[in-house]
Motif scaffolding. Structure first.
Motif, PDB file in Angstrom:
ATOM      1  N   GLU A 217     -10.458  45.060  55.690  1.00  0.00           N
ATOM      2  CA  GLU A 217      -9.313  45.916  55.363  1.00  0.00           C
ATOM      3  C   GLU A 217      -7.999  45.154  55.482  1.00  0.00           C
ATOM      4  O   GLU A 217      -7.081  45.325  54.676  1.00  0.00           O
ATOM      5  N   LEU A 218      -7.893  44.311  56.496  1.00  0.00           N
ATOM      6  CA  LEU A 218      -6.668  43.543  56.682  1.00  0.00           C
ATOM      7  C   LEU A 218      -6.418  42.587  55.522  1.00  0.00           C
ATOM      8  O   LEU A 218      -5.309  42.508  54.984  1.00  0.00           O
ATOM      9  N   ILE A 219      -7.457  41.869  55.111  1.00  0.00           N
ATOM     10  CA  ILE A 219      -7.293  40.906  54.031  1.00  0.00           C
ATOM     11  C   ILE A 219      -7.035  41.620  52.710  1.00  0.00           C
ATOM     12  O   ILE A 219      -6.243  41.157  51.874  1.00  0.00           O
ATOM     13  N   LYS A 220      -7.660  42.750  52.490  1.00  0.00           N
ATOM     14  CA  LYS A 220      -7.372  43.536  51.288  1.00  0.00           C
ATOM     15  C   LYS A 220      -5.902  43.927  51.237  1.00  0.00           C
ATOM     16  O   LYS A 220      -5.262  43.853  50.185  1.00  0.00           O
ATOM     17  N   SER A 221      -5.348  44.308  52.378  1.00  0.00           N
ATOM     18  CA  SER A 221      -3.937  44.668  52.436  1.00  0.00           C
ATOM     19  C   SER A 221      -3.043  43.467  52.139  1.00  0.00           C
ATOM     20  O   SER A 221      -2.022  43.593  51.464  1.00  0.00           O
ATOM     21  N   ILE A 222      -3.429  42.286  52.643  1.00  0.00           N
ATOM     22  CA  ILE A 222      -2.661  41.066  52.380  1.00  0.00           C
ATOM     23  C   ILE A 222      -2.614  40.777  50.886  1.00  0.00           C
ATOM     24  O   ILE A 222      -1.553  40.520  50.310  1.00  0.00           O
ATOM     25  N   ILE A 223      -3.765  40.822  50.240  1.00  0.00           N
ATOM     26  CA  ILE A 223      -3.839  40.505  48.813  1.00  0.00           C
ATOM     27  C   ILE A 223      -3.055  41.516  47.994  1.00  0.00           C
ATOM     28  O   ILE A 223      -2.283  41.149  47.094  1.00  0.00           O
ATOM     29  N   LEU A 224      -3.216  42.788  48.290  1.00  0.00           N
ATOM     30  CA  LEU A 224      -2.522  43.823  47.532  1.00  0.00           C
ATOM     31  C   LEU A 224      -1.009  43.746  47.709  1.00  0.00           C
ATOM     32  O   LEU A 224      -0.257  44.100  46.814  1.00  0.00           O
ATOM     33  N   SER A 225      -0.554  43.270  48.868  1.00  0.00           N
ATOM     34  CA  SER A 225       0.887  43.208  49.113  1.00  0.00           C
ATOM     35  C   SER A 225       1.598  42.287  48.135  1.00  0.00           C
ATOM     36  O   SER A 225       2.773  42.477  47.837  1.00  0.00           O
ATOM     37  N   THR A 226       0.907  41.288  47.590  1.00  0.00           N
ATOM     38  CA  THR A 226       1.556  40.348  46.670  1.00  0.00           C
ATOM     39  C   THR A 226       1.963  41.007  45.366  1.00  0.00           C
ATOM     40  O   THR A 226       2.788  40.469  44.631  1.00  0.00           O
ATOM     41  N   ALA A 227       1.393  42.155  45.058  1.00  0.00           N
ATOM     42  CA  ALA A 227       1.737  42.853  43.822  1.00  0.00           C
ATOM     43  C   ALA A 227       2.870  43.846  44.006  1.00  0.00           C
ATOM     44  O   ALA A 227       3.331  44.440  43.037  1.00  0.00           O
ATOM     45  N   TYR A 228       3.351  44.017  45.245  1.00  0.00           N
ATOM     46  CA  TYR A 228       4.347  45.045  45.521  1.00  0.00           C
ATOM     47  C   TYR A 228       5.711  44.500  45.920  1.00  0.00           C
ATOM     48  O   TYR A 228       6.736  45.042  45.518  1.00  0.00           O
ATOM     49  N   SER A 229       5.769  43.459  46.736  1.00  0.00           N
ATOM     50  CA  SER A 229       7.058  43.008  47.259  1.00  0.00           C
ATOM     51  C   SER A 229       7.032  41.526  47.570  1.00  0.00           C
ATOM     52  O   SER A 229       6.288  41.088  48.441  1.00  0.00           O
ATOM     53  N   ASP A 230       7.868  40.743  46.860  1.00  0.00           N
ATOM     54  CA  ASP A 230       7.972  39.317  47.156  1.00  0.00           C
ATOM     55  C   ASP A 230       8.441  39.093  48.582  1.00  0.00           C
ATOM     56  O   ASP A 230       7.903  38.259  49.312  1.00  0.00           O
ATOM     57  N   THR A 231       9.467  39.837  48.986  1.00  0.00           N
ATOM     58  CA  THR A 231      10.076  39.639  50.297  1.00  0.00           C
ATOM     59  C   THR A 231       9.069  39.834  51.413  1.00  0.00           C
ATOM     60  O   THR A 231       8.956  39.015  52.329  1.00  0.00           O
TER      61      THR A 231
END
Length: 336
Positions: A217-231
């Motif tokens: 779940e943690l790694i899925k969240s990391i990967i998905l975050s790249t599509a939402y916010s550069d910062t």
């Protein structure tokens, strides 16, 4: 396992990944005494939502019975957190309740409840999805996610249009008249909760904690975050990557990894990611976790260049008092 408890603590309490705030929402499960002397299961969600709250809510709610009441008091926050928590609520048969204010992504969570409870003074507000706090222009991808989510909850296009009608700096507050016209069923209660919204017997609590599932779940969240916010994706590198990382087959410093990701984000400002959950595999031994899987990706830029494809990913991280990502890699499987 001590390292697993540390993993949960870091991921769910300290705000492992966020889009608008360093801190995650406050999520806990108090015991609410019902009027008939039995215990009404309750989960409280307060404060600004972050991606880390998905994991936190999943862990807290997994042993609770259908129609547990989820109390909501939040100005919003992460769009992904709102949608994913809402999906858990819908699939679990939980009720949702607002006695104060629930806006933006919090309102999306409230929509997933059965029933949806409001006190007479409660306020539930919606607006369209936007790109970031720095760029409050409409996010087409974000609103597409909202539309798909709301449709899967069983609502029609009229509800989708309504909840995405207000500008990012405005709010469409739901009135009882609007709810009637839209077909959004509401249960109005003068009390904070109902005496009981379920007669089912809760299942026994899980006796084992699955570190591998948590790592995934943690790694899925990391990967998905790249599509939402550069910062926030870059902030993730600064806070959670080790000083030295095996980065796509080469040992790199954290600074080099950060720089590489900056260049990638600048080259491809428009990005989408879709994980293939059935391919994701995770294993943890002692204080080290490894997660692999496949995702579909898309990138684009202002000049109209577009690329799509699929890729395999691999992450390794160590857990002690902090989480330290020690390896990141992968390989493109196809382009189309």
């Amino acid at each position: 396992m001590q390292y697993f408890r540390s993993l949960l603590k870091l991921a769910a309490i300290s705000g492992f990944i966020t889009f608008r705030s360093v801190f995650a929402a406050d999520i806990y499960s108090p015991t609410a005494e019902s009027g008939n002397g039995s215990d009404q299961p309750v989960v409280q969600i307060s404060g600004e939502l972050a991606v880390a709250d998905i994991l936190n809510f999943k862990q807290i709610s997994k042993s609770l019975p259908p129609q547990t009441i989820v109390r909501l008091n939040s100005p919003g926050g992460s769009l992904m957190a709102g949608i994913e928590i809402g999906k858990i609520i819908a699939s679990s048969g939980f009720a949702t309740s607002v006695s104060d204010t629930c806006a933006s992504s919090c309102a999306l969570i409230w929509l997933a409840g059965t029933p949806r409870i409001l006190t007479p003074s409660a306020r539930v507000g919606f607006h369209l999805a936007y790109k970031s706090d720095m760029d409050q222009t409409e996010s087409g991808a974000g609103n597409a996610l909202v539309g798909s989510y709301v449709t899967n909850l069983g609502f029609g296009d009229n509800v989708v249009r309504y909840i995405t009608s207000a500008a990012p700096d405005d709010m469409q507050w739901l009135s009882s008249r609007d709810a009637d016209l839209l077909g959004i069923d509401i249960l109005v209660s003068d009390s904070r909760d109902l005496e009981s919204v379920t007669t089912e017997t809760p299942p026994s609590a899980s006796e084992s904690e699955d570190a591998s599932a948590t790592a995934a779940e943690l790694i899925k969240s990391i990967i998905l975050s790249t599509a939402y916010s550069d910062t926030k994706a870059l902030d993730l590198v600064s806070r959670f990557y080790a000083d030295r990382v095996l980065y796509f087959g080469e040992m790199r410093s954290k600074r080099e990894v950060y720089s590489d990701k900056v260049k990638y984000f600048q080259r491809w400002p428009y990005r989408s990611v879709s994980l293939r959950d059935e391919t994701i595999s995770a294993s943890c031994q002692f204080a080290t976790c490894k997660v692999t899987g496949i995702y579909d990706w898309g990138v684009g830029n202002a000049k109209g260049r577009r690329k799509r494809g699929s890729a395999v990913f691999l992450y390794e991280f160590e857990v002690s008092d902090t989480i330290q990502i020690t390896a990141e890699g992968g390989e493109v499987l196809s382009r189309y």
